[in-house]
Design an enzyme around this catalytic site. Structure first.
Site, PDB file in Angstrom:
ATOM      1  N   THR A  90      -1.825   5.569   2.420  1.00  0.00           N
ATOM      2  CA  THR A  90      -2.992   4.688   2.271  1.00  0.00           C
ATOM      3  C   THR A  90      -2.933   3.915   3.430  1.00  0.00           C
ATOM      4  OG1 THR A  90      -2.918   4.821   0.023  1.00  0.00           O
ATOM      5  CG2 THR A  90      -4.451   3.197   1.034  1.00  0.00           C
ATOM      6  N   LEU A 120       1.023  -1.060   0.203  1.00  0.00           N
ATOM      7  CA  LEU A 120       0.019   0.013   0.052  1.00  0.00           C
ATOM      8  C   LEU A 120       0.854   1.249   0.044  1.00  0.00           C
ATOM      9  CD1 LEU A 120      -2.795  -0.928   2.589  1.00  0.00           C
ATOM     10  CD2 LEU A 120      -2.870  -0.929   0.211  1.00  0.00           C
ATOM     11  N   ASP A 121       0.434   2.282  -0.451  1.00  0.00           N
ATOM     12  CA  ASP A 121       1.235   3.428  -0.862  1.00  0.00           C
ATOM     13  C   ASP A 121       1.694   4.001   0.833  1.00  0.00           C
ATOM     14  OD1 ASP A 121       1.177   3.552  -3.603  1.00  0.00           O
ATOM     15  OD2 ASP A 121      -0.206   4.997  -3.625  1.00  0.00           O
ATOM     16  N   PHE A 122       2.365   4.815   0.995  1.00  0.00           N
ATOM     17  CA  PHE A 122       2.764   5.470   2.369  1.00  0.00           C
ATOM     18  C   PHE A 122       1.578   6.060   3.023  1.00  0.00           C
ATOM     19  CE2 PHE A 122       4.106   9.437   4.074  1.00  0.00           C
ATOM     20  CZ  PHE A 122       4.866   9.193   5.591  1.00  0.00           C
TER      21      PHE A 122
END
Length: 226
Positions: A70, A66-68
């Site tokens: 998110t 997951l993105d930083f």
């Protein structure tokens, strides 16, 4: 991207990773926002989901990221076979993923599909771009669950059919409704309306690599939705 240097330094994340489920083969966790999935090359970016998890589970590997910014649910493999099986499911797009997000403005339609290919943008690292010529296929289904006034916002349920980097953020921006708190694809208005990226991975449905049973995993959305 020759000559491009990533100068990003992640701020300290004081929130803990929530363990939702554990068996001898895998973990289901909920990642807090503002925590890297994997440690960065810069030694100042050592803290991450993987860095923390392997302290208690030395064989753990991440089948996806997951993105930083998110938050939300992730599945973690505890051996190579399980990791390979899970990775294959993500690659073959048989995993159902559902996200909740708050977007700036009111979307015109209650539901629809965003079908816009995504490509690397060498000019503005680490941003990506929509590009029909060189982009990779990217499809996102959306459903508006609530429209909020003053200021105008939309609570949206996203079901991505592909898993491109930044897909939900860049697709939201491309249709004129950036996700609140998005520093890469947002604008001043959307950034000022939230103190975090308003994107949460809420649900996963996948096949357990060992039992063959479908696993339905839920991490309730933590941010205000109206």
């Amino acid at each position: 991207m020759r000559g491009v240097v990533d100068t990003f330094i992640a701020p300290a994340c004081l929130e803990e990773i929530e363990l939702l489920f554990q068996d001898e083969y895998l973990l289901l966790i909920s990642k807090p926002d503002k925590l890297l999935s994997l440690s960065g090359k810069n030694p100042l970016n050592k803290d991450s989901v993987h860095y923390r998890i392997v302290k208690d589970f030395p064989t753990a590997t991440l089948a996806h990221r997951l993105d930083f910014g998110t938050s939300g649910i992730m599945v973690v493999a505890l051996d190579k076979y399980v990791n390979g099986h899970l990775t294959k499911q993500f690659q073959q797009r048989t995993v159902t993923k559902v996200y909740r997000a708050v977007l700036r403005g009111h979307l015109e339609n209650d539901q629809g599909v965003i079908d816009l290919p995504i490509a690397r943008d060498d000019a503005i690292f680490p941003r990506l771009k929509i590009c029909q010529a060189s982009g990779k296929s990217a499809r996102t289904r959306y459903q508006v669950e609530k429209r909020i006034e003053s200021p105008a916002r939309s609570l949206v349920r996203f079901t991505p059919e592909t898993g491109r980097t930044h897909q939900l953020r860049i697709h939201s921006h491309a249709i004129g409704h950036p996700i609140l708190g998005c520093d890469l694809y947002g604008d001043d208005d959307s950034l000022n309306l939230a103190d975090r990226l308003m994107l949460h991975a809420e649900f996963l449905n996948f096949v357990h690599p060992m039992s063959g049973e479908h696993v339905q995993a839920l991490s309730p959305c933590p941010f205000p939705q109206g």
